[in-house]
Design an enzyme around this catalytic site. Structure first.
Site, PDB file in Angstrom:
ATOM      1  CG  ASP A  49      -1.458   7.774   0.796  1.00 56.26           C
ATOM      2  OD1 ASP A  49      -0.343   8.066   0.335  1.00 56.26           O
ATOM      3  OD2 ASP A  49      -2.533   8.135   0.270  1.00 56.26           O
TER       4      ASP A  49
ATOM      5  CD  GLN B 240      -3.531   8.092  -3.864  1.00 52.94           C
ATOM      6  OE1 GLN B 240      -3.830   9.273  -3.675  1.00 52.94           O
ATOM      7  NE2 GLN B 240      -2.838   7.378  -2.980  1.00 52.94           N
TER       8      GLN B 240
ATOM      9  CG  ASP C 220      -1.837   1.132   1.317  1.00 57.54           C
ATOM     10  OD1 ASP C 220      -2.303   1.592   0.257  1.00 57.54           O
ATOM     11  OD2 ASP C 220      -2.093   1.610   2.439  1.00 57.54           O
TER      12      ASP C 220
END
Length: 410
Positions: free
Chosen positions: A242, A287, A240
């Site tokens: 963030d 996103q 992943d």
């Protein structure tokens, strides 16, 4: 019902589509990285808890028998039923039916798919059907569709000719069968699938285990290159973004420009370690800021280009980045916790997701990993990416040492 421990593999055909490779050996013994394809299947079965394998042979049966013997080298017991080369699959099953357990796994000798049999068995029991086939969704047009699966998970149409309308998947075997379905065999030399599966579908008694994970085949020369790449089993890790690579923005906010991107402590050394250890690194990220207008797709691409350059400058490498840019409520199949991006990476890189680790930081990542059949490792406030990588590489070294010790002892 007791969990089956017997697998039956149909391996008697001539393999004409693989000529000239099958002029001197049966299809199941075609080499992939120097090892017969059938070995990969038997090793998989052992890993999944099967203790007995019944091989239904015909063409050049002795080649297989001489290689595998009683199966002891592979940790299973192998039995054989050898019938004339001219026998189709229905007759091979009919002539061996006295050897079958009440429930068994049926496979073709030319397909490999990363089976998780515990999940398979649960689905079979929940279905209440006497038979369940595995169906690849084939959204990528990998082959021709042969079945229609309804929303309730049952097969309503089986068409070996692949010519009927409304077909939405391809049957790849890995079928759990109750021995009673063999009562539908017609007593003539024909294909088992065309004799039994259409009738079960008509009765509403054929369940489907539907998968997005591509299967790999030696059924034709055309598919061999992809199968060779799959069995290279190149080490790959999914990450992943963030909260794993960089500081996670507050809820509802996004990294909108590069100055907002801050590497988490230890991340760049972790990427370097992975790269030096031979891992491909693939980023899987939601996103939604693109759909919400907080960031343009071009700006997102610029951020990722800078991210990759800095990783490379630190001695690491990011091989690919997959992003879902849809909004929260668009109902796409790629936004985690949906596993669509993981399957896209699987197809692009010929991954075996059952042998691939996904490292994330929240429940959506864990759910996507579970749906895709990946092992999941979590980054938390007290567990940074570097800690996960150190653990992973430590496990890898331990496995290599055990394998080396076993080889030396042997």
């Amino acid at each position: 019902m007791e969990r089956p421990t017997q697998a039956v593999i149909l391996a008697g055909g001539r393999g004409t589509r693989l000529r000239p490779l099958t002029d001197t050996r049966p299809k199941a013994m075609v080499l992939v990285h120097g090892k017969p394809f059938l070995e990969y299947q038997i090793e998989q079965l052992r890993e999944q808890g099967f203790t007995r394998v019944l091989l239904l042979l015909g063409y050049r049966a002795q080649v297989i028998r001489e290689h595998f013997g009683d199966g002891g080298r592979w940790g299973v017991r192998i039995d054989y039923s050898v019938t004339p080369v001219e026998d189709e699959t229905a007759w091979r099953l009919e002539r061996a039916r006295h050897l079958f357990d009440r429930h068994f796994l049926l496979m073709y000798c030319d397909n490999y798919w990363p089976l998780d049999f515990d999940r398979h068995w649960r689905r079979f029991r929940e279905s209440g059907c006497p038979a369940m086939i595995t169906v690849y969704t084939n959204r990528d047009g990998y082959t021709q569709n042969s079945v229609r699966v309804e929303p309730d998970g049952k097969v309503s149409l089986y068409d070996k000719s692949c010519s009927r309308s409304g077909l939405n998947g391809v049957e790849i075997s890995y079928a759990i069968l109750s021995r009673e379905v063999l009562d539908l065999l017609p007593g003539e030399n024909t294909l088992f699938e065309t004799a039994v599966y259409p009738e079960l579908a008509r009765r509403g008694e054929l369940a489907a285990f539907v998968t997005e994970h591509r299967y790999y085949s030696i059924g034709s020369l055309r598919k061999l290159p992809l199968t060779e790449e799959f069995f290279r089993r190149r080490k790959t890790i999914l990450l992943d973004r963030d909260g794993v690579l960089n500081e996670k923005p507050p809820p509802g906010q996004y990294v909108e420009r590069w100055r907002d991107f801050r590497w988490l402590p230890g991340t760049l050394p972790a990427l370097r370690l992975l790269h030096q250890s031979g891992y491909r690194i693939i980023v899987i990220s939601n996103q939604a800021g693109v759909a919400r207008g907080a960031i343009s797709l071009a700006e997102l691409d610029r951020i990722h280009a800078r991210m990759r350059r800095e990783a490379e400058a630190a001695g690491g490498a990011i091989d690919a980045i997959y992003c879902c840019t849809h909004g929260w409520d668009e109902g796409c199949g790629c936004r985690k916790p949906k596993p669509g991006l993981l399957f896209q990476a699987q197809r692009d890189f010929q991954l075996d997701l059952s042998r691939t680790v996904f490292i994330g930081d929240d429940e959506r990542d864990a759910q996507a990993a579970a749906e895709a059949g990946c092992r999941f490792m979590a980054v938390r406030e007290d567990t940074a990416l570097i800690s996960c990588v150190a653990r992973l590489l430590g496990e890898e070294t331990l496995k290599e040492n055990i394998a080396h010790a076993g080889t030396a002892h042997g």
